[in-house]
Write a protein that holds these residues in place. Structure first.
Motif, PDB file in Angstrom:
ATOM      1  N   GLU A  88     -42.827 -38.913 -47.233  1.00  0.00           N
ATOM      2  CA  GLU A  88     -41.678 -38.026 -46.772  1.00  0.00           C
ATOM      3  C   GLU A  88     -41.120 -37.174 -47.823  1.00  0.00           C
ATOM      4  OE1 GLU A  88     -42.491 -35.209 -44.605  1.00  0.00           O
ATOM      5  OE2 GLU A  88     -44.479 -36.500 -44.640  1.00  0.00           O
ATOM      6  N   ASN A  89     -40.348 -38.058 -48.803  1.00  0.00           N
ATOM      7  CA  ASN A  89     -39.423 -37.674 -49.452  1.00  0.00           C
ATOM      8  C   ASN A  89     -39.652 -37.424 -50.821  1.00  0.00           C
ATOM      9  OD1 ASN A  89     -37.462 -38.874 -48.268  1.00  0.00           O
ATOM     10  ND2 ASN A  89     -37.258 -40.911 -48.504  1.00  0.00           N
ATOM     11  N   TYR A  90     -41.237 -38.478 -51.331  1.00  0.00           N
ATOM     12  CA  TYR A  90     -41.879 -37.512 -52.658  1.00  0.00           C
ATOM     13  C   TYR A  90     -42.122 -36.559 -52.112  1.00  0.00           C
ATOM     14  CZ  TYR A  90     -41.350 -42.547 -53.082  1.00  0.00           C
ATOM     15  OH  TYR A  90     -40.788 -44.178 -53.703  1.00  0.00           O
ATOM     16  N   ARG A  91     -42.638 -36.181 -51.069  1.00  0.00           N
ATOM     17  CA  ARG A  91     -43.519 -34.661 -51.094  1.00  0.00           C
ATOM     18  C   ARG A  91     -41.630 -33.634 -51.468  1.00  0.00           C
ATOM     19  NH1 ARG A  91     -46.228 -35.897 -45.305  1.00  0.00           N
ATOM     20  NH2 ARG A  91     -48.808 -36.241 -46.133  1.00  0.00           N
ATOM     21  N   VAL A 102     -45.389 -34.346 -62.255  1.00  0.00           N
ATOM     22  CA  VAL A 102     -43.695 -34.681 -61.745  1.00  0.00           C
ATOM     23  C   VAL A 102     -44.190 -36.449 -61.684  1.00  0.00           C
ATOM     24  CG1 VAL A 102     -42.514 -34.918 -59.419  1.00  0.00           C
ATOM     25  CG2 VAL A 102     -43.251 -32.803 -59.856  1.00  0.00           C
ATOM     26  N   CYS A 103     -43.306 -36.195 -62.577  1.00  0.00           N
ATOM     27  CA  CYS A 103     -43.038 -37.956 -62.584  1.00  0.00           C
ATOM     28  C   CYS A 103     -41.510 -38.812 -61.850  1.00  0.00           C
ATOM     29  CB  CYS A 103     -42.275 -38.253 -64.194  1.00  0.00           C
ATOM     30  SG  CYS A 103     -43.120 -40.283 -64.845  1.00  0.00           S
ATOM     31  N   PHE A 104     -42.720 -39.617 -61.187  1.00  0.00           N
ATOM     32  CA  PHE A 104     -41.939 -41.113 -60.472  1.00  0.00           C
ATOM     33  C   PHE A 104     -41.665 -42.001 -60.801  1.00  0.00           C
ATOM     34  CE2 PHE A 104     -43.992 -37.511 -57.040  1.00  0.00           C
ATOM     35  CZ  PHE A 104     -42.617 -37.298 -57.057  1.00  0.00           C
ATOM     36  N   ALA A 141     -47.727 -44.924 -51.598  1.00  0.00           N
ATOM     37  CA  ALA A 141     -46.744 -43.842 -50.749  1.00  0.00           C
ATOM     38  C   ALA A 141     -47.557 -42.572 -52.015  1.00  0.00           C
ATOM     39  CB  ALA A 141     -44.963 -43.663 -50.947  1.00  0.00           C
ATOM     40  N   LEU A 142     -47.064 -43.079 -53.307  1.00  0.00           N
ATOM     41  CA  LEU A 142     -46.875 -42.233 -54.513  1.00  0.00           C
ATOM     42  C   LEU A 142     -48.925 -41.596 -54.338  1.00  0.00           C
ATOM     43  CD1 LEU A 142     -45.218 -44.050 -57.117  1.00  0.00           C
ATOM     44  CD2 LEU A 142     -44.605 -41.680 -56.041  1.00  0.00           C
ATOM     45  N   LEU A 143     -49.632 -42.656 -53.814  1.00  0.00           N
ATOM     46  CA  LEU A 143     -50.961 -42.848 -54.551  1.00  0.00           C
ATOM     47  C   LEU A 143     -51.514 -41.491 -52.981  1.00  0.00           C
ATOM     48  CD1 LEU A 143     -52.376 -46.286 -55.754  1.00  0.00           C
ATOM     49  CD2 LEU A 143     -52.292 -44.023 -56.443  1.00  0.00           C
TER      50      LEU A 143
END
Length: 303
Positions: A88-91, A102-104, A141-143
């Motif tokens: 949810e945060n990354y969205r 967008v690079c995390f 989460a990122l995937l």
């Protein structure tokens, strides 16, 4: 689309003039790139710490989010968030750039960041290798997000091929699990490496599968000079030392052998003379602070 008003004159690879219209500069309107007169384009994708930084007018006009520091979300929280909370945060972060990269960066546990579960002398990629459950939750989460949109994943301060391969292998395993849960969804993600020390430069030949590398200028300059980051990381003079320029050249050559692109972040990406030096080394993507992205790049080259 690149604004044609942003042009620069270049001589022997050095930017000597870039001037946007006064009304755009005064309004603080961001642009994704600077087009150079010799057909070289410099991309500008800011480094972001918080969602609040992305609310500035014109932020969506940049070339993407060059680096989001995911560890800032856990500073003082006392825990690592679970997979669902991270998704949810990354969205929310990715929503600021719906059609741009967008690079995390994976959690960058470092001596100057008072985060939970810190271990003496175990930082960056080493911390993730020592805590595979933390790594797996964040990768998962990122995937999951990568099934919805393209995602870049940056491995922090990786100094050995073995650590790099460990994290890449875990990403592959997590991707398989996400595909099983999501019905063989297509995952669109790339993995890159943060280059911040001399050891990392020497190990780059073993970073197979890296799509991009990002130069962490503060730590790299400190490491090359045998200084603590807190002693040298924000002094612009360290970015003009011959060792630093030579290191940039070596990184660009090693990255090209991997088929990886190169970006520059940290304080060097905020400082106009250091930006010119990086351009001469062949770097074309810059990840400045949000403040510098608005203040430095529109007037880059003015003397």
């Amino acid at each position: 689309m690149i604004d044609p008003a942003f042009h620069a004159a270049v001589h022997d690879g050095e930017i000597i003039a870039v001037r946007p219209p006064r009304d755009l500069a005064a309004a603080g309107i961001a642009r994704a790139a600077v087009m150079l007169c010799d057909d070289v384009t410099i991309e500008v994708a800011p480094l972001v710490n918080t969602i609040a930084e992305m609310r500035r007018p014109g932020f969506a006009d940049f070339a993407g989010i060059g680096l989001f520091r995911t560890e800032f979300a856990i500073l003082g929280a006392g825990r690592f968030p679970g997979v669902d909370e991270q998704v949810e945060n990354y969205r929310l972060i990715a929503a600021a750039m719906p059609s741009k990269p967008v690079c995390f960066r994976l959690y960058d546990i470092a001596p100057d960041k008072p985060v939970i579960r810190r271990e003496t002398n175990v930082f960056g990629a080493r911390y993730l290798v020592h805590h595979p459950s933390v790594l797996d939750d964040q990768l998962t989460a990122l995937l999951i997000l990568s099934a919805e949109r393209p995602v870049d994943i940056l491995v922090p301060m990786v100094e050995s091929a073995s650590d790099w391969q460990f994290i890449v292998a875990h990403a592959s395993l997590c991707a398989d699990r996400v595909r099983e849960l999501a019905g063989s969804a297509v995952l669109r993600y790339r993995i890159g490496a943060m280059i911040e020390t001399r050891r990392a430069i020497l190990a780059m030949s073993g970073f197979s599968g890296a799509s991009f590398v990002s130069v962490g200028s503060n730590d790299l300059a400190a490491d090359l000079g045998g200084r603590l980051r807190t002693e040298s990381g924000y002094d612009p003079r360290v970015f003009h030392e011959p060792l630093f320029e030579k290191a940039l050249d070596e990184i660009v050559v090693a990255a090209h052998r991997l088929g990886a692109s190169v970006s520059l972040c940290g304080a060097a990406a905020d400082e106009s003379d250091a930006i010119r030096l990086a351009v001469r080394s062949g770097i074309r993507r810059f990840i400045p602070s949000v403040a510098a992205a608005y203040a430095v790049y529109p007037s880059l080259g003015e003397r």
